[in-house]
Design a protein around this motif. Structure first.
Motif, short mmCIF file in Angstrom:
data_model
loop_
_atom_site.label_atom_id
_atom_site.label_comp_id
_atom_site.label_asym_id
_atom_site.label_seq_id
_atom_site.Cartn_x
_atom_site.Cartn_y
_atom_site.Cartn_z
N ILE A 227 0.83 -1.21 0.00
CA ILE A 227 0.00 0.00 0.00
C ILE A 227 0.86 1.25 0.00
CG2 ILE A 227 -1.66 1.34 1.37
CD1 ILE A 227 -2.80 -1.42 2.29
N ASP A 228 1.92 1.28 0.83
CA ASP A 228 2.79 2.46 0.88
C ASP A 228 3.41 2.74 -0.48
OD1 ASP A 228 2.21 2.86 3.53
OD2 ASP A 228 4.04 1.91 4.29
N LYS A 229 3.82 1.68 -1.16
CA LYS A 229 4.40 1.87 -2.49
C LYS A 229 3.35 2.39 -3.45
CE LYS A 229 7.49 1.78 -5.70
NZ LYS A 229 8.58 2.78 -5.70
N GLU A 230 2.12 1.87 -3.36
CA GLU A 230 1.06 2.33 -4.25
C GLU A 230 0.67 3.78 -3.98
OE1 GLU A 230 -0.22 0.68 -6.99
OE2 GLU A 230 1.58 -0.46 -6.47
N LEU A 231 0.71 4.18 -2.72
CA LEU A 231 0.43 5.58 -2.40
C LEU A 231 1.49 6.50 -3.01
CD1 LEU A 231 -0.65 5.29 1.35
CD2 LEU A 231 -2.11 5.93 -0.59
N GLU A 232 2.73 6.05 -2.94
CA GLU A 232 3.82 6.82 -3.54
C GLU A 232 3.64 6.95 -5.04
OE1 GLU A 232 8.53 6.03 -4.46
OE2 GLU A 232 7.72 5.29 -2.56
N LEU A 233 3.30 5.84 -5.70
CA LEU A 233 3.07 5.86 -7.14
C LEU A 233 1.88 6.73 -7.50
CD1 LEU A 233 3.64 2.08 -7.93
CD2 LEU A 233 5.07 3.97 -8.74
N ALA A 234 0.79 6.60 -6.72
CA ALA A 234 -0.42 7.37 -7.00
C ALA A 234 -0.17 8.86 -6.90
CB ALA A 234 -1.54 6.95 -6.05
N ALA A 235 0.67 9.26 -5.95
CA ALA A 235 1.00 10.68 -5.82
C ALA A 235 1.68 11.19 -7.09
CB ALA A 235 1.90 10.90 -4.61
N GLY A 236 2.54 10.35 -7.65
CA GLY A 236 3.21 10.71 -8.90
C GLY A 236 2.24 10.78 -10.06
N TRP A 237 1.32 9.82 -10.14
CA TRP A 237 0.34 9.84 -11.23
C TRP A 237 -0.55 11.08 -11.14
CZ3 TRP A 237 -1.31 4.27 -9.59
CH2 TRP A 237 -0.30 3.37 -9.94
N GLN A 238 -0.95 11.40 -9.90
CA GLN A 238 -1.81 12.56 -9.73
C GLN A 238 -1.06 13.85 -10.09
OE1 GLN A 238 -3.90 12.38 -6.04
NE2 GLN A 238 -5.02 14.28 -6.37
N ALA A 239 0.22 13.91 -9.73
CA ALA A 239 1.03 15.08 -10.07
C ALA A 239 1.17 15.24 -11.58
CB ALA A 239 2.40 14.98 -9.42
N SER A 240 1.12 14.11 -12.30
CA SER A 240 1.26 14.16 -13.75
C SER A 240 -0.07 14.44 -14.46
CB SER A 240 1.85 12.85 -14.27
OG SER A 240 0.93 11.78 -14.10
N GLY A 241 -1.16 14.60 -13.67
CA GLY A 241 -2.43 14.98 -14.27
C GLY A 241 -3.54 13.97 -14.19
N VAL A 242 -3.32 12.81 -13.57
CA VAL A 242 -4.39 11.82 -13.43
C VAL A 242 -5.34 12.29 -12.33
CG1 VAL A 242 -4.95 9.42 -12.90
CG2 VAL A 242 -2.84 9.96 -14.15
N ALA A 243 -6.62 12.37 -12.66
CA ALA A 243 -7.63 12.81 -11.69
C ALA A 243 -7.74 11.81 -10.55
CB ALA A 243 -8.98 12.97 -12.38
N PRO A 244 -8.02 12.27 -9.33
CA PRO A 244 -8.11 11.36 -8.18
C PRO A 244 -9.06 10.19 -8.40
CG PRO A 244 -8.08 13.63 -7.42
CD PRO A 244 -8.19 13.68 -8.93
N ASP A 245 -10.20 10.45 -9.04
CA ASP A 245 -11.16 9.37 -9.24
C ASP A 245 -10.81 8.46 -10.42
OD1 ASP A 245 -11.69 11.24 -11.19
OD2 ASP A 245 -13.87 11.06 -11.04
N LYS A 246 -9.68 8.73 -11.08
CA LYS A 246 -9.23 7.90 -12.20
C LYS A 246 -7.96 7.13 -11.87
CE LYS A 246 -12.47 9.60 -14.86
NZ LYS A 246 -13.65 8.78 -15.22
N LEU A 247 -7.50 7.22 -10.63
CA LEU A 247 -6.22 6.60 -10.26
C LEU A 247 -6.28 5.08 -10.40
CD1 LEU A 247 -5.29 8.77 -7.14
CD2 LEU A 247 -4.09 8.71 -9.35
N TYR A 248 -7.37 4.47 -9.96
CA TYR A 248 -7.46 3.02 -10.06
C TYR A 248 -7.48 2.57 -11.52
CZ TYR A 248 -9.05 -1.77 -9.56
OH TYR A 248 -9.15 -3.15 -9.64
N ALA A 249 -8.28 3.25 -12.34
CA ALA A 249 -8.33 2.91 -13.76
C ALA A 249 -6.95 3.05 -14.39
CB ALA A 249 -9.33 3.81 -14.48
N HIS A 250 -6.19 4.06 -13.97
CA HIS A 250 -4.83 4.25 -14.50
C HIS A 250 -3.92 3.11 -14.06
CE1 HIS A 250 -1.36 6.53 -15.97
NE2 HIS A 250 -0.75 6.22 -14.83
N ALA A 251 -4.06 2.69 -12.81
CA ALA A 251 -3.18 1.64 -12.28
C ALA A 251 -3.37 0.31 -13.01
CB ALA A 251 -3.43 1.47 -10.79
N ILE A 252 -4.61 -0.02 -13.36
CA ILE A 252 -4.88 -1.35 -13.93
C ILE A 252 -5.02 -1.33 -15.44
CG2 ILE A 252 -6.05 -2.07 -11.81
CD1 ILE A 252 -8.72 -1.80 -13.40
N ALA A 253 -4.90 -0.16 -16.08
CA ALA A 253 -5.22 -0.02 -17.50
C ALA A 253 -4.51 -1.04 -18.38
CB ALA A 253 -4.90 1.39 -17.97
#
Length: 471
Positions: A227-253
């Protein structure tokens, strides 16, 4: 999609068992082909990574799976950067242990983690399917998680306890009972099961954390690390423009949609619709019935006799909605099976196949040549013609054709049933038969509502619209 060979390191989990039936004894157990076994240290790593690197360009490392949430109940905000999908069995003690860990995760990562439930009731847990169906009924009443948490209290799991938990959760118990009797949510549970099998799940609990697979009940430390690693990755995805409600879709795309094995298990697969022709085989029930069950049977197989009892219950329950077709699959190690198939065909020649079929199954697979002749006499068959046909090769080509068809489909033992093409392997419990029939009734009724004529319905059901496996 590239091929993915999975090595399963399963600890603290309940695993699937096989259905019962007559099988030819194997000379030696067949060992599945697998990748080289990793070191013990590597086995302890969360989400042991066997990725081919194809997901790296999107900034999404680690092997992942495309786990759709669909209509699954979810607890936690849609904007949570980490989504945990749990495939679970309410009667599995390891799932109960895993549930306590997930509760701790929810407390520690409040607002950052959401949890989705998927049903994976195991065959050898007698109450697991009922609990999964009742949980779907609770979801329909808006009280899924209250019921879910009570079920995992593990104070016992039987119908009386299910009622107790339903009342404690504030459910309308009469409505739950009606849903269970009608198997209203059977197809929904079956969809979860199919999704799990596509993803390579073989036991419970199974977790997918932003698509990263963890098998079995894991210590909280393992969960935290992922989970800690995923939180770190998600912060990076969000910083790059991924909307908060699209983070899961981005992770599994780019995750794997289906596990493919280099050496698939032999035999029938529950998620395939097999093109099983009826042909000239004996059948009872309406040709336009919405559900057709084709049986490959051996009269000297005690499991076939047991399965026939269940099949008769289905005929009484579903009436004109069900058609039954019989195909011969006498096994070579049953000394009288082939002769019995000849005898049944000799009875068919005089219009009494099903009478002979029923009487023969009443012997519970305990008969000899004299029994076959005695049954023919009881049914008033022409004794001379019956014996001529019994001891000649007149019907051998038809029997062998059924055997060859079965072998082509993947039948390896008896009984084997195909419910509108969906396989049930062995003498399965009554509930499993009902679930398959109920799902196929829904599929047939959907076609009829679309304007499909009743004539030829079975053939159309054998060639469903793609994608087939998404149900």
């Amino acid at each position: 999609m590239s091929r993915l060979v999975r090595v399963r390191f399963v600890a603290s989990a309940c695993l699937l068992l096989l259905s019962v039936g007559c099988r030819k004894p194997a000379a030696a157990p067949e060992q599945p082909e697998a990748s080289p076994v990793a070191s013990e240290d590597a086995q302890r790593l969360p989400a042991f990574d066997m990725s081919d690197g194809s997901q790296e360009p999107g900034g999404v490392p680690f092997e992942r799976f495309y786990v759709e949430l669909g209509d699954a109940p979810v607890r936690g905000p849609a904007t949570a950067p980490v989504t945990i999908v749990a495939f679970s069995d309410f009667e599995c003690p390891y799932c109960e242990r895993g549930h306590r860990t997930i509760q701790q995760v929810e407390r520690e990562y409040a607002g950052k983690v959401r949890v989705a439930y998927k049903a994976f009731p195991l065959d050898f847990h007698s109450q697991a399917m009922f609990a999964a169906l009742a949980a779907r009924s609770a979801q329909d009443q808006g009280k899924f998680w209250e019921f879910h948490d009570l079920l995992f209290g593990q104070r016992g799991l039987d119908m009386q306890q299910l009622d107790t938990y339903a009342r404690e959760a504030g459910l309308d118990t009469a409505r739950v009972h009606a849903d269970l009797e009608a198997l209203k949510w059977g197809s929904a549970v079956q969809r979860d099961l199919r999704q799990a099998r596509r993803l390579g799940v073989t036991g419970t609990p199974a977790y997918f954390i932003n698509g990263r697979y963890l098998s079995g009940s894991k210590p909280i430390e393992v969960m935290r690390e992922v989970i800690d690693k995923e939180l770190e990755l998600a912060a990076g995805w969000q910083a790059s423009g991924v909307a908060p409600d699209k983070l899961y879709a981005h992770a599994i795309a780019k995750g794997y949609r289906e596990v493919q094995y280099s050496k698939p298990r032999k035999g029938l697969k529950p998620d395939v619709i097999y093109p099983v022709p009826v042909g000239s085989s004996p059948q009872r029930g309406l040709a336009g019935a919405p559900v057709t069950i084709v049986e490959f049977g051996d009269f000297e197989c005690q499991f076939c006799a047991r399965g026939n009892d269940t099949l008769e219950k289905m005929r009484r329950r579903y009436g004109d909605k069900l058609r039954v077709v019989f195909k011969h699959f006498p096994l070579s190690f049953h000394g009288h099976a082939f002769l019995a198939a000849r005898a049944a065909l000799a009875a068919e020649a005089e219009g009494k196949f099903w009478e002979f079929h029923d009487r023969l199954y009443q012997t519970r697979a305990d008969f000899d040549e004299a029994t076959l002749v005695a049954i023919a006499r009881e049914l008033g068959l022409n004794a001379k013609k019956f014996k001529e046909r019994l001891y000649s090769a007149e019907y051998d080509a038809k029997i062998i054709a059924d055997q060859e068809l079965g072998a082509t489909l993947g039948v390896r033992g008896t009984p084997a049933y195909f419910v509108n093409g969906r396989a049930l392997d062995g003498a399965v419990p009554e509930l499993e038969f009902r679930l398959a029939i109920q799902e196929e009734l829904e599929r047939a009724e959907a076609l009829l509502r679309e304007g499909s004529p009743a004539a030829g319905l079975y053939e159309r059901l054998l060639t469903p619209k793609q994608p087939d496996q998404s149900r």
